[in-house]
Scaffold this motif. Structure first.
Motif, PDB file in Angstrom:
ATOM      1  N   SER A  47      31.614  62.957  32.128  1.00 24.49           N
ATOM      2  CA  SER A  47      31.664  61.527  31.801  1.00 24.49           C
ATOM      3  C   SER A  47      31.380  61.317  30.320  1.00 24.49           C
ATOM      4  O   SER A  47      30.943  62.232  29.616  1.00 24.49           O
ATOM      5  N   ARG A  51      27.577  63.435  31.749  1.00 23.54           N
ATOM      6  CA  ARG A  51      27.292  63.893  33.122  1.00 23.54           C
ATOM      7  C   ARG A  51      28.446  64.750  33.619  1.00 23.54           C
ATOM      8  O   ARG A  51      29.601  64.344  33.577  1.00 23.54           O
ATOM      9  N   SER A  53      30.445  66.573  36.580  1.00 23.54           N
ATOM     10  CA  SER A  53      30.687  66.480  38.017  1.00 23.54           C
ATOM     11  C   SER A  53      31.681  67.564  38.434  1.00 23.54           C
ATOM     12  O   SER A  53      32.737  67.709  37.811  1.00 23.54           O
ATOM     13  N   SER A 161      25.975  71.221  43.417  1.00 23.90           N
ATOM     14  CA  SER A 161      26.799  70.510  42.435  1.00 23.90           C
ATOM     15  C   SER A 161      28.028  69.904  43.096  1.00 23.90           C
ATOM     16  O   SER A 161      28.412  68.763  42.814  1.00 23.90           O
ATOM     17  N   GLY A 164      27.228  66.736  44.900  1.00 19.22           N
ATOM     18  CA  GLY A 164      26.660  65.651  44.101  1.00 19.22           C
ATOM     19  C   GLY A 164      25.149  65.587  44.190  1.00 19.22           C
ATOM     20  O   GLY A 164      24.546  64.525  44.055  1.00 19.22           O
TER      21      GLY A 164
END
Length: 199
Positions: A47, A51, A53, A161, A164
């Motif tokens: 992001s 962050r 993901s 991971s 989440g």
């Protein structure tokens, strides 16, 4: 992807990747359909706030970057989570082969549909509010070996991971599930699941 379908695809270009090496980055020209031969790759999106993901973790036999068959550029990064070998089936060559062989086109379409179903299941899993429920659902989705054992194929941290979760939350959830008798850990990345009523 099953071996019969792989045999029908146009010749692939093999790539060897060291751990942490990127196969492609977001914005790179689309490569095509990628099949993992060994190791593991993670599709990652970062992001604006930094962050990270994990959108998908591909293990041996898995495909990824399917959208690049129809898109000009990649929308995320593909990074080797371990030393890996992948086969890249170039998009243009695969589209050309499918246009002249309807049977191949339908086989590829069926594979893409199966991947869509798997991603929907993953989205439903991520919507579960409790870490233990996400974890248990992910473990039930793993194939059972003889004797009922289920093998991660990666690390608990990697699974966290993908779900989440932080790895701390994952270990706490594991401990709760063990105390409740819903699973038993055996060795590294191997679990036996207890009986639970499934909706």
């Amino acid at each position: 992807m099953d071996a019969d379908l792989i045999a029908l695809l146009p010749p692939a270009r093999e790539r060897r990747l060291a751990r942490g090496e990127a196969l492609f980055r977001a914005g790179d020209p689309a490569l095509g359909l990628v099949v993992v031969r060994s190791g593991a790759l993670e599709l990652v999106r970062t992001s604006r706030e930094g962050r990270r993901s994990v959108l998908h973790r591909a293990a041996p036999g898995d495909t990824f970057a399917e959208a690049s068959l129809f898109e000009p550029r990649h929308h995320c990064d593909a990074v080797a989570a371990a030393p890996s070998v992948v086969a890249v089936h170039p998009a243009a060559e695969l589209r050309r082969a499918a246009s002249t062989d309807p049977a191949l086109a339908w086989r590829v379409a069926a594979h893409l549909a199966a991947r869509l179903v798997a991603e929907r299941a993953r989205a439903e899993r991520l919507a579960l509010p409790h870490a233990a429920d996400r974890l248990l659902d992910a473990l039930h989705a793993l194939p059972a070996e003889e004797g009922g054992a289920r093998r991660l194929g990666g690390t608990w941290k990697a699974l966290a991971s993908e779900l989440g979760l932080t790895h701390e939350a994952t270990y706490r959830a594991l401990a709760r599930l063990e105390r409740a008798g819903l699973l038993r850990r055996e060795g590294r990345g191997v679990v036996h699941l207890g009986v639970r009523a499934r909706a």
